[in-house]
Design a protein around this motif. Structure first.
Motif, PDB file in Angstrom:
ATOM      1  N   ASN A  84      51.175  45.062  37.012  1.00  0.00           N
ATOM      2  CA  ASN A  84      50.726  46.130  37.907  1.00  0.00           C
ATOM      3  C   ASN A  84      51.873  46.589  38.805  1.00  0.00           C
ATOM      4  OD1 ASN A  84      49.322  47.432  40.281  1.00  0.00           O
ATOM      5  ND2 ASN A  84      47.543  46.917  39.039  1.00  0.00           N
ATOM      6  N   SER A  86      51.797  47.551  41.839  1.00  0.00           N
ATOM      7  CA  SER A  86      51.677  46.988  43.179  1.00  0.00           C
ATOM      8  C   SER A  86      52.161  45.540  43.182  1.00  0.00           C
ATOM      9  CB  SER A  86      50.220  47.040  43.648  1.00  0.00           C
ATOM     10  OG  SER A  86      50.059  46.310  44.858  1.00  0.00           O
ATOM     11  N   TRP A  88      51.504  43.165  45.163  1.00  0.00           N
ATOM     12  CA  TRP A  88      50.428  42.213  45.476  1.00  0.00           C
ATOM     13  C   TRP A  88      49.437  42.057  44.334  1.00  0.00           C
ATOM     14  CZ3 TRP A  88      52.276  39.669  49.266  1.00  0.00           C
ATOM     15  CH2 TRP A  88      53.031  40.322  50.250  1.00  0.00           C
ATOM     16  N   LYS A  89      49.560  42.904  43.292  1.00  0.00           N
ATOM     17  CA  LYS A  89      48.669  42.801  42.141  1.00  0.00           C
ATOM     18  C   LYS A  89      49.434  42.627  40.836  1.00  0.00           C
ATOM     19  CE  LYS A  89      44.928  45.555  44.177  1.00  0.00           C
ATOM     20  NZ  LYS A  89      44.019  46.708  44.007  1.00  0.00           N
ATOM     21  N   ASN A  90      50.749  42.423  40.941  1.00  0.00           N
ATOM     22  CA  ASN A  90      51.589  42.276  39.759  1.00  0.00           C
ATOM     23  C   ASN A  90      51.541  40.823  39.291  1.00  0.00           C
ATOM     24  OD1 ASN A  90      53.839  41.934  37.990  1.00  0.00           O
ATOM     25  ND2 ASN A  90      54.727  43.809  38.807  1.00  0.00           N
ATOM     26  N   ASP A  91      50.693  40.543  38.313  1.00  0.00           N
ATOM     27  CA  ASP A  91      50.532  39.161  37.878  1.00  0.00           C
ATOM     28  C   ASP A  91      51.767  38.603  37.194  1.00  0.00           C
ATOM     29  OD1 ASP A  91      49.978  41.025  35.975  1.00  0.00           O
ATOM     30  OD2 ASP A  91      48.202  40.049  35.176  1.00  0.00           O
ATOM     31  N   ASN A 151      43.278  39.350  44.391  1.00  0.00           N
ATOM     32  CA  ASN A 151      43.845  40.677  44.104  1.00  0.00           C
ATOM     33  C   ASN A 151      44.011  40.995  42.629  1.00  0.00           C
ATOM     34  OD1 ASN A 151      43.988  41.479  46.720  1.00  0.00           O
ATOM     35  ND2 ASN A 151      46.201  41.631  46.824  1.00  0.00           N
ATOM     36  N   VAL A 152      44.310  39.979  41.827  1.00  0.00           N
ATOM     37  CA  VAL A 152      44.656  40.233  40.425  1.00  0.00           C
ATOM     38  C   VAL A 152      43.468  40.039  39.492  1.00  0.00           C
ATOM     39  CG1 VAL A 152      46.145  39.556  38.509  1.00  0.00           C
ATOM     40  CG2 VAL A 152      47.061  39.609  40.829  1.00  0.00           C
ATOM     41  N   VAL A 155      40.794  42.854  39.215  1.00  0.00           N
ATOM     42  CA  VAL A 155      41.156  44.202  38.765  1.00  0.00           C
ATOM     43  C   VAL A 155      40.304  44.656  37.590  1.00  0.00           C
ATOM     44  CG1 VAL A 155      42.982  45.585  37.701  1.00  0.00           C
ATOM     45  CG2 VAL A 155      43.513  44.104  39.630  1.00  0.00           C
TER      46      VAL A 155
END
Length: 248
Positions: A84, A86, A88-91, A151-152, A155
């Motif tokens: 991702n 972002s 904070w959402k980039n796994d 956060n992840v 999604v």
């Protein structure tokens, strides 16, 4: 999205591979405190119950402690997410950092009660401040654990409009696990200040790992996704939804 038969097979293979990795990470997270605590009661290992999971580094169960952490770190680094945009959402980014931190927790042990017995795998100096490397890696690791759950993992159902949703909906479970990790981590220093128990740190660390493991097991569909479980948790009946392969 129209997919031919070969494409479906390939995507199913990747989907099941991701789920196996997620389940493995979850099982490792849950098994670490269970193994360390349960084996402490076996006279064969000559290990007493420790005040924290990190203190098992100085016992005969050190290999289980470090080996499990390295295994978790390896799987996290090898895990391929959606990337991702972002942060904070980039796994991809978060799991890579978490994997490195897991290895750091194992490589930089906590400070022992007796510094004469201090053992460092990389830095051979009995300096108290070096123990903060361990605490720093552990803090970042637990923070990323919480971020992944909150956060992840959520999604995939952000655009889900079907209702009503069960209280056991997967996003509710992920958020509960994520916020639980944060609460348990906060309770570690609080319990030490209040001197609640000799084993309060061990208890809250274990609970954090349980929450972490449960989130990954749910994401890996360890309970299956057919029938009532599929409807209540994942809101689906099809155990393999090729339309959502890259969303998960």
């Amino acid at each position: 999205m129209k997919i031919d038969q070969d494409g479906v097979k390939v995507e199913k293979y990747h989907l099941f591979t991701y789920r196996r990795i997620r389940r493995t990470i979850g099982y490792l997270g849950i098994s670490l405190p269970i193994l360390l605590i349960s084996l402490s009661f076996f006279p064969f290992f000559k290990t007493q119950l420790q005040p924290s999971i990190s203190h098992y580094y100085y016992t005969n169960l050190r290999e289980i402690f470090t080996g499990t952490l390295f295994a978790v770190g390896l799987f996290l680094i090898c895990y391929r997410g959606s990337g991702n945009t972002s942060i904070w959402k980039n796994d991809n980014l978060l799991t890579n950092i978490a994997g490195i931190m897991a290895a750091g927790v194992a490589l930089f042990p906590t400070n022992p009660n007796d510094f004469a017995n201090k053992i460092y795998t990389l830095i051979p100096y009995p300096e108290k401040y070096l123990g903060w490397l361990h605490y720093g890696c552990a803090a970042i690791l637990f923070l990323i654990m919480a971020l992944l759950a909150i956060n992840v993992f959520t999604v995939g159902q952000l655009n889900e409009t079907r209702s009503p949703k069960s209280i056991l909906n997967e996003n509710n479970i992920y958020r509960f696990c994520g916020y639980s990790i944060i609460a348990f981590v906060i309770m570690v220093p609080v319990s030490e200040i209040l001197e609640l128990s000799t084993y309060s740190t061990l208890i809250f660390e274990s609970l954090s790992l349980f929450a972490f493991g449960i989130a990954w097991l749910i994401k890996g569909r360890a309970l299956g996704d057919k029938g009532i479980i599929g409807k209540k948790i994942y809101q689906e009946n099809n155990p393999v939804d090729t339309e959502k392969v890259f969303e998960e």
